[in-house]
Design a protein around this motif. Sequence first.
Motif, PDB file in Angstrom:
ATOM      1  N   GLY A 360     -34.207 -38.848   2.811  1.00  0.00           N
ATOM      2  CA  GLY A 360     -34.199 -37.475   2.343  1.00  0.00           C
ATOM      3  C   GLY A 360     -34.752 -36.536   3.396  1.00  0.00           C
ATOM      4  O   GLY A 360     -34.994 -36.918   4.539  1.00  0.00           O
ATOM      5  N   GLY A 361     -35.010 -35.288   3.000  1.00  0.00           N
ATOM      6  CA  GLY A 361     -35.400 -34.296   3.981  1.00  0.00           C
ATOM      7  C   GLY A 361     -36.846 -33.845   3.951  1.00  0.00           C
ATOM      8  O   GLY A 361     -37.284 -33.139   4.860  1.00  0.00           O
ATOM      9  N   VAL A 362     -37.617 -34.231   2.913  1.00  0.00           N
ATOM     10  CA  VAL A 362     -38.947 -33.648   2.730  1.00  0.00           C
ATOM     11  C   VAL A 362     -39.891 -34.016   3.874  1.00  0.00           C
ATOM     12  O   VAL A 362     -40.457 -33.146   4.539  1.00  0.00           O
ATOM     13  N   LYS A 363     -40.072 -35.308   4.118  1.00  0.00           N
ATOM     14  CA  LYS A 363     -40.975 -35.725   5.195  1.00  0.00           C
ATOM     15  C   LYS A 363     -40.461 -35.301   6.571  1.00  0.00           C
ATOM     16  O   LYS A 363     -41.235 -34.748   7.379  1.00  0.00           O
ATOM     17  N   PRO A 364     -39.167 -35.514   6.900  1.00  0.00           N
ATOM     18  CA  PRO A 364     -38.670 -35.048   8.201  1.00  0.00           C
ATOM     19  C   PRO A 364     -38.824 -33.547   8.406  1.00  0.00           C
ATOM     20  O   PRO A 364     -39.050 -33.086   9.530  1.00  0.00           O
ATOM     21  N   HIS A 365     -38.712 -32.762   7.327  1.00  0.00           N
ATOM     22  CA  HIS A 365     -38.847 -31.312   7.445  1.00  0.00           C
ATOM     23  C   HIS A 365     -40.286 -30.941   7.811  1.00  0.00           C
ATOM     24  O   HIS A 365     -40.514 -30.045   8.635  1.00  0.00           O
ATOM     25  N   THR A 366     -41.239 -31.634   7.204  1.00  0.00           N
ATOM     26  CA  THR A 366     -42.645 -31.414   7.539  1.00  0.00           C
ATOM     27  C   THR A 366     -42.913 -31.831   8.978  1.00  0.00           C
ATOM     28  O   THR A 366     -43.604 -31.132   9.733  1.00  0.00           O
ATOM     29  N   GLU A 367     -42.366 -32.967   9.372  1.00  0.00           N
ATOM     30  CA  GLU A 367     -42.540 -33.444  10.746  1.00  0.00           C
ATOM     31  C   GLU A 367     -41.926 -32.473  11.746  1.00  0.00           C
ATOM     32  O   GLU A 367     -42.470 -32.251  12.838  1.00  0.00           O
ATOM     33  N   ASN A 368     -40.790 -31.886  11.384  1.00  0.00           N
ATOM     34  CA  ASN A 368     -40.149 -30.902  12.248  1.00  0.00           C
ATOM     35  C   ASN A 368     -41.046 -29.677  12.441  1.00  0.00           C
ATOM     36  O   ASN A 368     -41.197 -29.158  13.556  1.00  0.00           O
ATOM     37  N   PHE A 369     -41.666 -29.225  11.367  1.00  0.00           N
ATOM     38  CA  PHE A 369     -42.597 -28.099  11.452  1.00  0.00           C
ATOM     39  C   PHE A 369     -43.781 -28.431  12.357  1.00  0.00           C
ATOM     40  O   PHE A 369     -44.151 -27.641  13.233  1.00  0.00           O
ATOM     41  N   LEU A 370     -44.355 -29.613  12.180  1.00  0.00           N
ATOM     42  CA  LEU A 370     -45.519 -30.010  12.969  1.00  0.00           C
ATOM     43  C   LEU A 370     -45.164 -30.147  14.451  1.00  0.00           C
ATOM     44  O   LEU A 370     -45.973 -29.819  15.327  1.00  0.00           O
ATOM     45  N   GLU A 371     -43.954 -30.625  14.730  1.00  0.00           N
ATOM     46  CA  GLU A 371     -43.510 -30.724  16.119  1.00  0.00           C
ATOM     47  C   GLU A 371     -43.435 -29.332  16.757  1.00  0.00           C
ATOM     48  O   GLU A 371     -43.863 -29.135  17.910  1.00  0.00           O
ATOM     49  N   ALA A 372     -42.896 -28.369  16.005  1.00  0.00           N
ATOM     50  CA  ALA A 372     -42.804 -27.012  16.525  1.00  0.00           C
ATOM     51  C   ALA A 372     -44.189 -26.405  16.740  1.00  0.00           C
ATOM     52  O   ALA A 372     -44.427 -25.698  17.724  1.00  0.00           O
ATOM     53  N   VAL A 373     -45.129 -26.698  15.821  1.00  0.00           N
ATOM     54  CA  VAL A 373     -46.495 -26.192  15.963  1.00  0.00           C
ATOM     55  C   VAL A 373     -47.162 -26.808  17.195  1.00  0.00           C
ATOM     56  O   VAL A 373     -47.792 -26.114  18.001  1.00  0.00           O
ATOM     57  N   ARG A 374     -47.031 -28.105  17.331  1.00  0.00           N
ATOM     58  CA  ARG A 374     -47.683 -28.796  18.448  1.00  0.00           C
ATOM     59  C   ARG A 374     -47.177 -28.273  19.794  1.00  0.00           C
ATOM     60  O   ARG A 374     -47.950 -28.140  20.752  1.00  0.00           O
ATOM     61  N   ASN A 375     -45.893 -27.969  19.848  1.00  0.00           N
ATOM     62  CA  ASN A 375     -45.305 -27.484  21.103  1.00  0.00           C
ATOM     63  C   ASN A 375     -45.273 -25.962  21.195  1.00  0.00           C
ATOM     64  O   ASN A 375     -44.878 -25.423  22.222  1.00  0.00           O
ATOM     65  N   GLN A 376     -45.694 -25.298  20.107  1.00  0.00           N
ATOM     66  CA  GLN A 376     -45.624 -23.836  20.036  1.00  0.00           C
ATOM     67  C   GLN A 376     -44.256 -23.339  20.485  1.00  0.00           C
ATOM     68  O   GLN A 376     -44.116 -22.443  21.318  1.00  0.00           O
ATOM     69  N   ASP A 377     -43.222 -23.925  19.837  1.00  0.00           N
ATOM     70  CA  ASP A 377     -41.841 -23.623  20.192  1.00  0.00           C
ATOM     71  C   ASP A 377     -41.020 -23.442  18.912  1.00  0.00           C
ATOM     72  O   ASP A 377     -40.606 -24.417  18.282  1.00  0.00           O
ATOM     73  N   ALA A 378     -40.793 -22.194  18.519  1.00  0.00           N
ATOM     74  CA  ALA A 378     -40.063 -21.905  17.284  1.00  0.00           C
ATOM     75  C   ALA A 378     -38.605 -22.344  17.355  1.00  0.00           C
ATOM     76  O   ALA A 378     -37.968 -22.537  16.315  1.00  0.00           O
ATOM     77  N   SER A 379     -38.071 -22.535  18.556  1.00  0.00           N
ATOM     78  CA  SER A 379     -36.671 -22.955  18.687  1.00  0.00           C
ATOM     79  C   SER A 379     -36.453 -24.371  18.156  1.00  0.00           C
ATOM     80  O   SER A 379     -35.308 -24.776  17.921  1.00  0.00           O
ATOM     81  N   LEU A 380     -37.525 -25.118  17.956  1.00  0.00           N
ATOM     82  CA  LEU A 380     -37.413 -26.480  17.428  1.00  0.00           C
ATOM     83  C   LEU A 380     -37.225 -26.502  15.906  1.00  0.00           C
ATOM     84  O   LEU A 380     -36.838 -27.534  15.356  1.00  0.00           O
ATOM     85  N   LEU A 381     -37.502 -25.397  15.249  1.00  0.00           N
ATOM     86  CA  LEU A 381     -37.462 -25.371  13.789  1.00  0.00           C
ATOM     87  C   LEU A 381     -36.054 -25.574  13.238  1.00  0.00           C
ATOM     88  O   LEU A 381     -35.092 -24.985  13.724  1.00  0.00           O
ATOM     89  N   ASN A 382     -35.965 -26.374  12.191  1.00  0.00           N
ATOM     90  CA  ASN A 382     -34.683 -26.566  11.514  1.00  0.00           C
ATOM     91  C   ASN A 382     -34.370 -25.443  10.521  1.00  0.00           C
ATOM     92  O   ASN A 382     -33.218 -25.231  10.171  1.00  0.00           O
ATOM     93  N   CYS A 383     -35.419 -24.755  10.055  1.00  0.00           N
ATOM     94  CA  CYS A 383     -35.198 -23.643   9.127  1.00  0.00           C
ATOM     95  C   CYS A 383     -36.067 -22.450   9.510  1.00  0.00           C
ATOM     96  O   CYS A 383     -37.054 -22.138   8.842  1.00  0.00           O
ATOM     97  N   PRO A 384     -35.714 -21.750  10.596  1.00  0.00           N
ATOM     98  CA  PRO A 384     -36.440 -20.534  10.967  1.00  0.00           C
ATOM     99  C   PRO A 384     -36.162 -19.426   9.954  1.00  0.00           C
ATOM    100  O   PRO A 384     -35.312 -19.565   9.065  1.00  0.00           O
ATOM    101  N   MET A 385     -36.874 -18.318  10.101  1.00  0.00           N
ATOM    102  CA  MET A 385     -36.784 -17.263   9.099  1.00  0.00           C
ATOM    103  C   MET A 385     -35.388 -16.675   8.956  1.00  0.00           C
ATOM    104  O   MET A 385     -34.983 -16.287   7.862  1.00  0.00           O
ATOM    105  N   LYS A 386     -34.636 -16.560  10.016  1.00  0.00           N
ATOM    106  CA  LYS A 386     -33.283 -16.003   9.889  1.00  0.00           C
ATOM    107  C   LYS A 386     -32.450 -16.830   8.912  1.00  0.00           C
ATOM    108  O   LYS A 386     -31.738 -16.291   8.060  1.00  0.00           O
ATOM    109  N   VAL A 387     -32.544 -18.140   9.029  1.00  0.00           N
ATOM    110  CA  VAL A 387     -31.812 -19.029   8.130  1.00  0.00           C
ATOM    111  C   VAL A 387     -32.319 -18.879   6.697  1.00  0.00           C
ATOM    112  O   VAL A 387     -31.538 -18.749   5.741  1.00  0.00           O
TER     113      VAL A 387
END
Length: 491
Positions: A360-387
């Motif tokens: 499913g998507g719940v855990k991977p979605h959280t991991e995706n957020f944490l990856e973006a935070v750790r790298n301080q890179d919003a381009s990594l997000l799967n669901c940025p605000m525009k989406v």
Amino acid sequence: MSTLTRRKFLTKTATGLAAAGLGSTLSSRAWAQPVGANGDIRLGIVGLGIKGSHHIKILREIKGVRVVALCDVDQVYLDRASKEFKQAGQAVKTYRDYRILLEDKDIDAVIIATPNHWHTLQALWACQAGKDIYLEKPVCHDIWEGLRLLEMEKKYGRIIQGGTQNRSNAEFKEGLKYLRSGALGKVKWIHGIDWKYRRSMGRRRGPQRVPATVDYDLYRGPAAMKPLYRSRLHYDWHWFWDTGNGDMGNIAAHIVDNIRHIMGDDRQPDKVMSLGGRFVYDDDGETPNVHMACFDYGDIPAYAEIRTIPYKPGGDYMDNLRGTRQSEIVQCEDGYIAFGYTTSAYSNDGKKIKAWSGQGGVKPHTENFLEAVRNQDASLLNCPMKVAVEAGELFHMANLSYRSGLPTSTGGILDAIGNYPHAGEALGSIERNLKRHAIDLAKEQLTLGSWLSLEDGGRSLKVHNPESDLIAQALFQKRQYRKPYVVPEKI
């Protein structure tokens, strides 16, 4: 509230919390660990109901992250959540007031899982405090707030992930890849459903007592201060327009985002219309328990439908569409795909061709957020605000359409929808379900809203039915915020 007055208030409140033993303290060494390759991301969880508790459970399975703070306006929820950490030997700070949590420099990011009317303002405050944000769906309470979210994301440059988890669902993506390969031919229509049984919330004849454990001023926040007119304070806020968005902005928020994902995020429908009503239950709820939105993409019609009354009286099970109650059915020329917890492709005679399943998507979605935070890179997000905001525009328009609609016969509804594939079948399913509950739609009609279109980048609304224009335009305007809980015009 002036800056000086607010500082005195926060200091006094924090001192009182500490004196009452409501805040736990980690050692300065533990709290000094920064975000980075060798440091944990330190999270605050805001809102400790069903969704907030689920976030905590998921986070326990992920390395490199620590929940260091909890926040809720209900002391019962706060005590319950903090007790689990204490029993595990994990120190955690606790807060009743979110504003005080944000002053804690040892918190890197927050997960916001509060009622919908709080989401945008809490995200703004987090941006101003330098925190990254996982913002539960719907990210905004209305279309106007969605535009403010885009402005704050640009101004403050924070990492903000929208909480529609199928954006990180691997099996959904595999099914989408198969669909786009053309293996099943051209898409004819899409019908997303979430038919989930909910009991009646009951009817109360007067104001109810607010639990003594709840700070009701903080609970109401941006919404007008009103007495409590329901028996259950928590969760049932979904069914009131000043705090929630009904199930169209709750469970159907996932459906709508999935439809956009399938159609392609580079396009919005030309217009949106919806129909529905609150049937069977005589209760205090304001939002519909039968609600279908129609999205006109020009070449492909799409429908998002919620239904919360059971298949028949006395039961607790639901109707189904092709054997599913929670799915996006994408009908193609040579078969169809059912996107859901598992995603499967079928021939037109119902034979399964392919299937994709996973975690499913719940855990991977959280991991995706944490990856973006750790790298301080919003381009990594799967669901940025525009989406997230553009998906919100669709279900917010569906609600606007319904709320400005008029009782209409089924024949009148079909005339309004037009000669759309599957529209008659979808409406017939609603009619049969209500008939089993002795609802005669000739006498107790569905509410049909006007077709609506967003213009000028979401800043103006076109109402295609003049009879609905006045109400729809009034509802489209910025809400009246209760001071000091105000989302400003200029971010």
